[in-house]
Each structure stands twice: as C-alpha cells, then as structure tokens.
Design an enzyme around this catalytic site. Structure first.
Site, PDB file in Angstrom:
ATOM      1  N   CYS A 133       0.639  -1.269   0.022  1.00  0.00           N
ATOM      2  CA  CYS A 133       0.190   0.098  -0.038  1.00  0.00           C
ATOM      3  C   CYS A 133       0.830   1.377  -0.202  1.00  0.00           C
ATOM      4  O   CYS A 133       1.989   1.115   0.625  1.00  0.00           O
ATOM      5  CB  CYS A 133      -0.939  -0.216   1.257  1.00  0.00           C
ATOM      6  SG  CYS A 133      -2.255   1.211   1.192  1.00  0.00           S
ATOM      7  N   CYS A 135       0.185   4.319   1.412  1.00  0.00           N
ATOM      8  CA  CYS A 135      -0.145   5.263   2.767  1.00  0.00           C
ATOM      9  C   CYS A 135       1.060   5.261   3.621  1.00  0.00           C
ATOM     10  O   CYS A 135       1.339   6.217   4.110  1.00  0.00           O
ATOM     11  CB  CYS A 135      -1.267   5.000   3.417  1.00  0.00           C
ATOM     12  SG  CYS A 135      -1.388   3.372   4.183  1.00  0.00           S
ATOM     13  N   CYS A 143      -3.643   6.089   0.124  1.00  0.00           N
ATOM     14  CA  CYS A 143      -3.335   4.815  -0.109  1.00  0.00           C
ATOM     15  C   CYS A 143      -3.030   4.820  -1.858  1.00  0.00           C
ATOM     16  O   CYS A 143      -2.511   3.828  -2.364  1.00  0.00           O
ATOM     17  CB  CYS A 143      -4.381   3.916   0.154  1.00  0.00           C
ATOM     18  SG  CYS A 143      -4.695   3.708   1.833  1.00  0.00           S
ATOM     19  N   LYS A 209     -12.398  -4.245   2.541  1.00  0.00           N
ATOM     20  CA  LYS A 209     -11.723  -3.506   3.566  1.00  0.00           C
ATOM     21  C   LYS A 209     -12.609  -2.420   3.852  1.00  0.00           C
ATOM     22  O   LYS A 209     -12.872  -1.584   3.026  1.00  0.00           O
ATOM     23  CB  LYS A 209     -10.382  -3.091   3.270  1.00  0.00           C
ATOM     24  CG  LYS A 209      -9.652  -2.173   4.184  1.00  0.00           C
ATOM     25  CD  LYS A 209      -8.259  -2.011   3.895  1.00  0.00           C
ATOM     26  CE  LYS A 209      -7.540  -0.741   4.778  1.00  0.00           C
ATOM     27  NZ  LYS A 209      -6.047  -0.663   4.642  1.00  0.00           N
ATOM     28  N   ARG A 219      -2.608   3.917  12.602  1.00  0.00           N
ATOM     29  CA  ARG A 219      -2.083   4.935  11.951  1.00  0.00           C
ATOM     30  C   ARG A 219      -1.050   5.707  12.988  1.00  0.00           C
ATOM     31  O   ARG A 219       0.047   6.386  12.480  1.00  0.00           O
ATOM     32  CB  ARG A 219      -3.040   6.198  11.521  1.00  0.00           C
ATOM     33  CG  ARG A 219      -4.257   5.086  10.517  1.00  0.00           C
ATOM     34  CD  ARG A 219      -5.223   5.957  10.011  1.00  0.00           C
ATOM     35  NE  ARG A 219      -5.883   5.193   9.047  1.00  0.00           N
ATOM     36  CZ  ARG A 219      -7.272   5.659   8.557  1.00  0.00           C
ATOM     37  NH1 ARG A 219      -7.654   6.679   8.885  1.00  0.00           N
ATOM     38  NH2 ARG A 219      -7.887   4.673   7.755  1.00  0.00           N
ATOM     39  N   ARG A 231     -10.331   8.206   4.017  1.00  0.00           N
ATOM     40  CA  ARG A 231     -10.169   7.329   2.854  1.00  0.00           C
ATOM     41  C   ARG A 231     -11.589   6.877   2.336  1.00  0.00           C
ATOM     42  O   ARG A 231     -11.623   5.754   1.893  1.00  0.00           O
ATOM     43  CB  ARG A 231      -9.299   6.097   3.494  1.00  0.00           C
ATOM     44  CG  ARG A 231      -7.858   6.395   4.152  1.00  0.00           C
ATOM     45  CD  ARG A 231      -7.080   5.227   4.052  1.00  0.00           C
ATOM     46  NE  ARG A 231      -6.038   5.055   5.294  1.00  0.00           N
ATOM     47  CZ  ARG A 231      -4.967   5.841   5.115  1.00  0.00           C
ATOM     48  NH1 ARG A 231      -4.980   6.533   4.209  1.00  0.00           N
ATOM     49  NH2 ARG A 231      -4.038   5.674   6.083  1.00  0.00           N
ATOM     50  N   GLU A 247     -16.942  -6.931  -4.449  1.00  0.00           N
ATOM     51  CA  GLU A 247     -15.467  -6.907  -4.477  1.00  0.00           C
ATOM     52  C   GLU A 247     -14.515  -8.164  -4.282  1.00  0.00           C
ATOM     53  O   GLU A 247     -13.800  -8.393  -5.190  1.00  0.00           O
ATOM     54  CB  GLU A 247     -14.961  -6.202  -3.203  1.00  0.00           C
ATOM     55  CG  GLU A 247     -15.369  -4.499  -3.115  1.00  0.00           C
ATOM     56  CD  GLU A 247     -14.141  -3.680  -3.691  1.00  0.00           C
ATOM     57  OE1 GLU A 247     -13.256  -4.582  -3.936  1.00  0.00           O
ATOM     58  OE2 GLU A 247     -14.133  -2.554  -3.485  1.00  0.00           O
ATOM     59  N   LYS A 262     -12.049  -7.056   6.674  1.00  0.00           N
ATOM     60  CA  LYS A 262     -11.083  -6.235   7.859  1.00  0.00           C
ATOM     61  C   LYS A 262     -11.912  -4.926   7.974  1.00  0.00           C
ATOM     62  O   LYS A 262     -12.526  -4.294   6.945  1.00  0.00           O
ATOM     63  CB  LYS A 262      -9.977  -5.707   7.167  1.00  0.00           C
ATOM     64  CG  LYS A 262      -9.211  -4.700   7.797  1.00  0.00           C
ATOM     65  CD  LYS A 262      -7.783  -4.420   7.116  1.00  0.00           C
ATOM     66  CE  LYS A 262      -6.943  -3.367   7.777  1.00  0.00           C
ATOM     67  NZ  LYS A 262      -5.923  -2.706   7.084  1.00  0.00           N
ATOM     68  N   SER A 288      -6.104  -2.885  14.563  1.00  0.00           N
ATOM     69  CA  SER A 288      -5.582  -2.302  15.905  1.00  0.00           C
ATOM     70  C   SER A 288      -6.431  -1.728  17.046  1.00  0.00           C
ATOM     71  O   SER A 288      -6.359  -1.836  18.067  1.00  0.00           O
ATOM     72  CB  SER A 288      -4.715  -1.053  15.346  1.00  0.00           C
ATOM     73  OG  SER A 288      -5.380  -0.039  14.569  1.00  0.00           O
ATOM     74  N   TYR A 327      -2.866  -8.931  16.433  1.00  0.00           N
ATOM     75  CA  TYR A 327      -1.882  -8.467  17.157  1.00  0.00           C
ATOM     76  C   TYR A 327      -1.811  -9.385  18.560  1.00  0.00           C
ATOM     77  O   TYR A 327      -0.753  -9.137  19.222  1.00  0.00           O
ATOM     78  CB  TYR A 327      -1.998  -6.931  17.637  1.00  0.00           C
ATOM     79  CG  TYR A 327      -1.907  -6.105  16.633  1.00  0.00           C
ATOM     80  CD1 TYR A 327      -0.943  -5.738  15.873  1.00  0.00           C
ATOM     81  CD2 TYR A 327      -3.211  -5.687  15.855  1.00  0.00           C
ATOM     82  CE1 TYR A 327      -0.946  -4.948  14.544  1.00  0.00           C
ATOM     83  CE2 TYR A 327      -3.253  -4.854  14.738  1.00  0.00           C
ATOM     84  CZ  TYR A 327      -2.119  -4.667  14.088  1.00  0.00           C
ATOM     85  OH  TYR A 327      -2.132  -3.644  12.971  1.00  0.00           O
TER      86      TYR A 327
HETATM   87  C1  PBG Z   1      -2.804   0.577   5.006  1.00  0.00           C
HETATM   88  C2  PBG Z   1      -3.432  -0.446   6.115  1.00  0.00           C
HETATM   89  C3  PBG Z   1      -4.332  -0.084   7.488  1.00  0.00           C
HETATM   90  C4  PBG Z   1      -4.147  -0.921   7.993  1.00  0.00           C
HETATM   91  C5  PBG Z   1      -3.545  -2.119   7.275  1.00  0.00           C
HETATM   92  N1  PBG Z   1      -3.179  -1.582   6.568  1.00  0.00           N
HETATM   93  C6  PBG Z   1      -4.738   1.315   7.824  1.00  0.00           C
HETATM   94  C7  PBG Z   1      -5.630   2.080   6.809  1.00  0.00           C
HETATM   95  O1  PBG Z   1      -5.920   1.568   5.932  1.00  0.00           O
HETATM   96  O2  PBG Z   1      -5.933   3.399   7.094  1.00  0.00           O
HETATM   97  C8  PBG Z   1      -5.135  -1.139   9.535  1.00  0.00           C
HETATM   98  C9  PBG Z   1      -4.569  -2.361  10.206  1.00  0.00           C
HETATM   99  C10 PBG Z   1      -4.882  -2.226  11.615  1.00  0.00           C
HETATM  100  O3  PBG Z   1      -5.779  -1.200  11.940  1.00  0.00           O
HETATM  101  O4  PBG Z   1      -4.519  -3.031  12.501  1.00  0.00           O
HETATM  102  N2  PBG Z   1      -3.618   0.551   4.055  1.00  0.00           N
HETATM  103 ZN    ZN Z   2      -2.989   2.227   2.570  1.00  0.00          ZN
END
Ligand code: PBG
Ligand code: ZN
Length: 342
Positions: A133, A135, A143, A209, A219, A231, A247, A262, A288, A327
């Site tokens: 990605c 970002c 992204c 996602k 982040r 986003r 998707e 996700k 997270s 995690y």
């Molecule tokens: C980046 C990405 C993100 C996560 C995984 N890959 C953040 C986002 O899309 O802002 C989030 C993972 C997490 O919160 O543990 N594209």
């Molecule tokens: Zn990203």
C-alpha cells in the site's frame, strides 16, 4: 423440527431435555466443543523501521513495537518458536524519504525488501507476507497517488502497487497483500508477478476493507494518517455487505488467492457471507482498534483481557475465518501452548 415447536405442538412447556448435561464439567465441555483455536490459525503483524536495536513502543498499542530489522528478526524467531505460521510486514520509512508517489515503498533496497531478506535468512520456513500500500510511503498519507485536483488517481496507482509487489516478491516474500482498495489492483499485480517469474507468489487481498475508525492506533504506529481528507472514496462504507460480495467476486476473477475481511469483530456477518458464498481461503484482520480496546479495558480492570481476547478470536473463527491476522497472535499462541485447546 425445532424442539420448542414440538413442545408447543404436544402441549408441553418443558420437554425434559437437559442441555446442561454436556456442560457440567470442563472435560465434557472440551469433548463437545465445536470451535477450537489453533496456533496454525494466526498471522502476526509487525512494523519495521530503520536503525538498529530500535524497539519503540506506542501508547495506543500495548506490547506492539516499531522494530528495526535486527529486532524484527528476533521477533520472527520467537514467532517460529511459538508455532505461528506467518507474519505480515508493514514498513515505516524515514519521514524525509516519503514523496508524492511513495517511492520508498518500491525501492528494492527499502525497509521491507531488506526485512524480508533478513527474516527469510534467519527463519526460512516462516511465511512472510508483505503489505502492499502507498499510505506508509507517501508524504500525503493516502493509499493511492493524487491527481492534479487532489483526487485519488486509481489507474495511475496500479503500476506503483505492482512495482512494490514485485520488489517484495524479488526479495523473497511468500505472499503480497494489497490493502490500498484501488480497483483492478489484483489483476495488475498478478500480471507483473507472472511476467517476472513469480507465478507461485500468492496475492492475499484485503477484498472487503471497510473505511473504519478501528484503524486509529495503526495510524499512530505506522505514521500513515492521511494529511488531508479521509479514505472514504476508496475504502468501503460500513453499511454495505452486497458490495463486499462484489469486491470479493472481482478479486477472484482477477486471480486472488486469499481473501481478507477487515476489520473482523464488527464485520462478522460479512466474513460469514464471504466464506459461505465463495469457499475461498478467508482471513479476517482483527485490527489495531479492536486490539487496543480490549487491552485498554483490561488495563482498567473492567474486563479480563485474556478471556475477552479468546472470546473475540473464537467469534472470528466461528464466523468462518481460516486465518486470523491479530496483534494477539503471540499471546494466544503462548496460551495455546499451555493447554490443548481453548
Ligand atoms: C494501510 C493499512 C491500514 C491497516 C492495514 N493496512 C490502515 C488504513 O487503511 O488506514 C489497518 C490495520 C490495523 O488497524 O490494524 N492501507
Ligand atoms: Zn494504505
């Protein structure tokens, strides 16, 4: 026929069947348990930064660190010892190297290719997945790359994602995991990998996602917050499930190998439908914010962290996940080592 209907039909309130018979002690419960967590189910995310001997903690992600490559290798060895089959890598490049197209992301000498090589040398049997990605590598934190009026330029982003995926495959990644949510990226990456002798490198796509506030702590740890806007024009609206099915369907048509849903906990219905409908190897990402909330409430003494961890992971597996990116992977693996199931 349901027991309740039968009971009404014959004028009985209580049929006499006692469900509690098979719950009366732990051995019985263990014997009839339908869903069991296994260390094989887990993927452990790791954040790789520059320097050496670096272990930066982040307040919103207790027990998770930004690690320099030498430290990532140590963690990888521990992951192997615990029996966890895979890790998922995120790069944290030097702030000053970030640019408008995220070029540190596809630098063959960049943070992730170097980490992949180091881990594969130390732990050849560990599966190393690399997040793909922009970002983490763009100065604007989006992204995809931006067009002249600040809009996301989907199609111009595809070759950059493909270059990143190729750099990671060349470095020895066992899989690439595009998380950008640009349309057409699975096909674009598949073509480039196939053209460069990587026809056996799987693509694991974050097909469904969602644009989620549960990504907040990520982040913080990945320094990847968009500097302007959000986003929502590329990640999915939390209200939609049929759209997730479309998707996933498209990613399958483009040659995806594993589907990711996700976040996990608030999207178990999506996970269930995706698994039931497509029968693909399906992973769920316990993100997270899900992790941080459980940890924080535990720290306050409001819930039992370990019990809630197990319950949350069980719910994800019950909903159909073949793999869980979490995690908690190390923590649950330690727990599972100590007993024969949960
Ligand atoms: C980046 C990405 C993100 C996560 C995984 N890959 C953040 C986002 O899309 O802002 C989030 C993972 C997490 O919160 O543990 N594209
Ligand atoms: Zn990203």
């Amino acid at each position: 026929m349901r027991i309740s209907t039968l009971a009404k039909g014959i004028g009985m309130e209580f049929l006499g069947y006692r469900h509690r018979r098979l719950r009366q002690n732990e051995t019985w419960r263990r014997a009839v348990r339908e869903t069991k967590l296994s260390t094989d189910d887990f993927v452990y995310p790791m954040f790789v930064t520059g320097g050496s001997g670096v272990r930066n903690s982040i307040e919103s992600m207790p027990d998770i660190y930004q690690l320099s490559i030498d430290q990532v290798v140590e963690e990888a060895k521990e992951v192997v010892k615990l029996g966890i089959p895979a890790v998922l890598l995120f790069g944290i490049p030097d702030e000053s190297s970030k640019d408008s197209e995220g070029s540190p992301g596809y630098d063959p000498k960049g943070i992730i290719p170097s980490a992949i090589k180091a881990i594969k040398t130390a732990c050849p049997d560990l599966l190393v997945w690399a997040d793909v990605c922009l970002c983490e590598y763009t100065d604007h934190g989006h992204c995809g790359i931006l067009g002249s009026s600040g809009e996301i330029d989907n199609d111009a982003t595809l070759p950059i994602l493909s270059k990143m995926a190729l750099a990671y495959a060349d470095a020895g990644a066992d899989a690439v995991a595009p998380s950008d949510m640009m349309d057409g990226r699975v096909g674009a990456i598949r073509r480039v990998l196939d053209d460069h002798n990587h026809s056996l490198v799987p693509i694991i796509s974050y097909a469904a996602k969602y644009s989620s506030s549960y990504y907040g702590p990520f982040r913080d740890i990945a320094n990847s917050c968009p500097s302007t806007g959000d986003r929502k024009s590329y990640q999915m609206d939390p209200s939609n499930v049929d759209e997730a099915m479309r998707e996933v369907d498209q990613d399958i048509a483009e040659g995806v190998d594993i589907i990711i849903v996700k976040p996990a906990g608030s999207y178990l219905d999506v996970l269930w439908r995706v698994k039931q409908a497509f029968g693909m190897p399906t992973a769920a990402y316990q993100v997270s914010g899900e992790y941080a909330m459980i940890k924080a409430a535990g720290q306050k003494g409001w819930v039992d962290t370990e019990e809630v961890m197990i319950e949350s992971l069980l719910s994800i597996k019950r909903a159909g996940a073949d793999l869980i990116i979490s995690y908690f992977a190390k923590e649950i693996a330690k727990k599972l080592k100590g007993n024969s199931g949960s």
